[in-house]
Design a protein around this motif. Structure first.
Motif, mmCIF file in Angstrom:
data_model
loop_
_atom_site.group_PDB
_atom_site.id
_atom_site.type_symbol
_atom_site.label_atom_id
_atom_site.label_comp_id
_atom_site.label_asym_id
_atom_site.label_seq_id
_atom_site.Cartn_x
_atom_site.Cartn_y
_atom_site.Cartn_z
ATOM 1 N N UNK A 213 49.306 66.504 51.415
ATOM 2 C CA UNK A 213 48.089 66.145 50.667
ATOM 3 C C UNK A 213 48.137 64.712 50.140
ATOM 4 N N UNK A 214 49.300 64.058 50.246
ATOM 5 C CA UNK A 214 49.407 62.651 49.885
ATOM 6 C C UNK A 214 49.752 62.364 48.442
ATOM 7 N N UNK A 215 49.859 63.407 47.607
ATOM 8 C CA UNK A 215 50.159 63.177 46.197
ATOM 9 C C UNK A 215 51.631 62.806 46.050
ATOM 10 N N UNK A 216 51.903 61.691 45.396
ATOM 11 C CA UNK A 216 53.256 61.166 45.323
ATOM 12 C C UNK A 216 53.923 61.568 44.008
ATOM 13 N N UNK A 217 55.076 62.192 44.139
ATOM 14 C CA UNK A 217 55.864 62.600 42.982
ATOM 15 C C UNK A 217 56.871 61.507 42.618
ATOM 16 N N UNK A 218 56.529 60.281 42.977
ATOM 17 C CA UNK A 218 57.361 59.130 42.632
ATOM 18 C C UNK A 218 56.444 57.950 42.324
ATOM 19 N N UNK A 219 57.013 56.904 41.760
ATOM 20 C CA UNK A 219 56.216 55.788 41.252
ATOM 21 C C UNK A 219 55.944 54.755 42.352
ATOM 22 N N UNK A 220 55.159 55.165 43.344
ATOM 23 C CA UNK A 220 54.814 54.264 44.430
ATOM 24 C C UNK A 220 53.802 53.215 43.975
ATOM 25 N N UNK B 241 58.106 59.922 29.284
ATOM 26 C CA UNK B 241 59.131 58.961 29.725
ATOM 27 C C UNK B 241 59.835 59.376 31.024
ATOM 28 N N UNK B 242 59.659 60.634 31.441
ATOM 29 C CA UNK B 242 60.277 61.110 32.676
ATOM 30 C C UNK B 242 59.230 61.287 33.779
ATOM 31 N N UNK B 243 58.167 60.521 33.711
ATOM 32 C CA UNK B 243 57.048 60.698 34.642
ATOM 33 C C UNK B 243 57.423 60.426 36.090
ATOM 34 N N UNK B 244 58.396 59.556 36.327
ATOM 35 C CA UNK B 244 58.818 59.284 37.700
ATOM 36 C C UNK B 244 59.702 60.443 38.152
ATOM 37 N N UNK B 245 59.056 61.540 38.521
ATOM 38 C CA UNK B 245 59.726 62.825 38.703
ATOM 39 C C UNK B 245 60.846 62.767 39.737
ATOM 40 N N UNK B 246 60.581 62.200 40.905
ATOM 41 C CA UNK B 246 61.602 62.164 41.959
ATOM 42 C C UNK B 246 62.867 61.460 41.477
ATOM 43 N N UNK B 247 62.701 60.363 40.764
ATOM 44 C CA UNK B 247 63.857 59.615 40.265
ATOM 45 C C UNK B 247 64.679 60.465 39.305
ATOM 46 N N UNK B 248 63.995 61.192 38.438
ATOM 47 C CA UNK B 248 64.676 62.051 37.475
ATOM 48 C C UNK B 248 65.414 63.186 38.175
ATOM 49 N N UNK B 249 64.788 63.757 39.184
ATOM 50 C CA UNK B 249 65.410 64.865 39.922
ATOM 51 C C UNK B 249 66.672 64.397 40.634
ATOM 52 N N UNK B 250 66.565 63.302 41.367
ATOM 53 C CA UNK B 250 67.730 62.808 42.104
ATOM 54 C C UNK B 250 68.884 62.498 41.152
ATOM 55 N N UNK B 251 68.581 61.877 40.021
ATOM 56 C CA UNK B 251 69.623 61.511 39.063
ATOM 57 C C UNK B 251 70.289 62.752 38.479
ATOM 58 N N UNK B 252 69.489 63.754 38.146
ATOM 59 C CA UNK B 252 70.033 64.981 37.541
ATOM 60 C C UNK B 252 70.953 65.714 38.517
ATOM 61 N N UNK B 253 70.552 65.786 39.769
ATOM 62 C CA UNK B 253 71.369 66.499 40.751
ATOM 63 C C UNK B 253 72.640 65.721 41.084
ATOM 64 N N UNK B 254 72.525 64.402 41.191
ATOM 65 C CA UNK B 254 73.731 63.610 41.453
ATOM 66 C C UNK B 254 74.750 63.779 40.322
#
Length: 482
Positions: free
Chosen positions: A129-136, A154-167
């Motif tokens: 659908x094109x909706x971006x879960x990152x700060x493009x 402050x955690x709106x850039x969801x993809x960045x937060x997810x990757x950081x948490x899992x790493x």
């Protein structure tokens, strides 16, 4: 003139279809980049991962993206029924602005995944659908756009937060990215109505528009490769976006309209991505060629081992996206799937879908805990293993370590106790080999018979209450079935 062009194109496609009727699956193309080969070897050691489908569509609990695609009206009914398409599309796209997952806590997800024994995550940065879960910077149709409810978080850039948490939990990070983009004016141009999942204009006639879409895709992937930390897998979905010469019988079946040459220049994209992320595994799903480093059978387990790297992607419940009343598969079923997949040389990528508030179903957590309880004892028979013939004998599956040791994993039905005698054929322990059930220090008594190998299990072990499966480590083997 256009009629002749379409007739010629149709004839060419018939030729392609006829060719693939004889060869339904083109051969796997081995990777030559040494860094990627090394990363693929490491990826095959991980065995177990989590994929997460999430977006504004979770607010309605509808299937991800597909309800705006006119080709699948039968299984992705619009709500309310009978609403005109463009009215529905307007309401659907407005979900992006109201998206506000106030309970978003990727650390909780990551801990649950780690405790389940999952070694890598594939997170949906953008679905069809094109909706971006990152700060493009390429579109305003994104979770960080100023008019989105969650953008002030402050955690709106969801993809960045997810990757950081899992790493942080030691879990490897991979990005799901959809090649088609049904929101982009350069893919679904609103001058024409969409007819199916494919680009809705003539890419030859409107070459400038298609070239803009190629650049848009390139730019977004480069953003992910440069602003989101170390990524080890680029998991590309939407396999109908491919060069015309790479069409297969399967991909031709996805077109309600005549297929076009949807070449987005994967060579250029892969080279750019790996310049930023050396050794990156690229998974151009179903587009069999040099940019499909491993294959991804969906919601199914192959009947036999495959000769190339592969991963079964499957839902933990019944849906890829959040469904309020989703029913989760029993832990016993999931453990058996994992063992079956690993015995055949594959990885298991299990989907979990967050809800509109950012939280998972309670059943997702309890299911992952149940899997983790088993993996803490039996992970040795799963991680870092490879397939070994005969792979499976009845209820016993086999895996092997690189040091030559072999594991015989006896599957247990729900509420079934460990049998007093476990038998299997096709694998013969070497003379003097030690056999032990993982989690138990006591060695087992075994012998060879005319029917194979017979292993006696003491009552003290039977009474331990093992569930799902028990793994017997065979220190060294004498004979492997060819």
């Amino acid at each position: 003139m256009m009629r002749k062009l379409w007739m010629a194109l149709g004839g060419a496609l018939m030729g392609i279809s006829a060719a693939y009727a004889q060869q339904e699956e083109p051969p796997y193309v081995p990777e030559t980049d040494k860094a990627v080969v090394q990363q693929l070897e490491a990826w095959q050691d991980w065995k177990f991962g989590i994929i997460m489908h999430w977006g504004p569509y979770s607010q309605w609990g509808v299937v991800e993206s597909w309800s705006i695609c006119p080709e699948d009206e039968d299984w992705t009914q619009r709500k309310p029924a009978g609403i005109p398409y463009y009215d529905y599309l307007k309401k659907y796209e407005a979900l992006g602005k109201s998206f506000n997952p106030t309970r978003f806590n990727p650390e909780k997800w990551a801990k649950a995944a780690r405790d389940a024994g999952m070694k890598y995550v594939v997170f949906t940065t953008k679905h069809h659908d094109g909706y971006c879960m990152f700060d493009t910077r390429q579109t305003d149709y994104r979770v960080t756009a100023p008019d989105v409810a969650f953008s002030k978080n402050p955690r709106a850039n969801i993809a960045k937060e997810v990757f950081a948490a899992f790493r942080k939990e030691g879990i490897h990070a991979g990005a799901y990215f959809s090649k088609p983009d049904w929101h982009s004016q350069d893919y679904w141009w609103d001058y024409f109505p969409p007819k199916d999942r494919n680009v809705n204009y003539d890419v030859q006639k409107y070459a400038d528009r298609w070239n803009r879409f190629k650049q848009y895709t390139y730019n977004q992937i480069e953003e992910l490769m440069t602003g989101y930390g170390k990524l080890e897998v680029l998991w590309l979905d939407g396999g109908w976006v491919r060069p015309l010469k790479q069409q297969t019988k399967e991909s031709l079946s996805w077109s309600k309209t005549l297929p076009q040459d949807q070449d987005i220049d994967m060579g250029k994209i892969a080279a750019m991505a790996r310049s930023h992320q050396p050794g990156l595994i690229v998974v151009d799903r179903s587009v069999h060629g040099p940019y499909e480093n491993y294959r991804t059978p969906e919601q199914q387990i192959p009947d036999k081992p495959l000769s190339y790297p592969w991963e079964t992607c499957m839902t933990m419940g019944g849906s890829w996206s959040y469904a309020p009343d989703d029913k989760y598969k029993p832990v016993n079923t999931l453990i058996h799937n994992l063992v079956d997949i690993v015995a055949k040389g594959g990885n298991y990528l299990l989907n979990v879908a967050p809800g509109p508030d950012g939280e998972l179903h309670d059943a997702a957590y309890t299911t992952m805990k149940g899997m983790g309880d088993w993996m803490r004892i039996n992970g040795e028979a799963i991680y870092g293993t490879r397939a070994v013939a005969p792979y499976k004998d009845g209820k016993v599956c086999f895996t092997r370590k690189k040091d030559g040791s072999v594991y015989a994993i006896r599957l247990l039905d729900e509420k079934e106790s460990v049998p007093a005698v476990i038998t299997f054929k096709g694998i013969t322990p070497a003379k003097g080999a030690q056999l032990k059930i993982l989690g138990i220090s006591q060695s087992l008594v075994w012998k060879t018979t005319n029917d194979g190998v017979e292993v006696k299990v003491p009552e003290s072990i039977i009474n331990k209450g093992f569930q799902h499966a028990v793994s017997i480590r065979i220190s060294n083997v004498e004979k492997l079935l060819k």
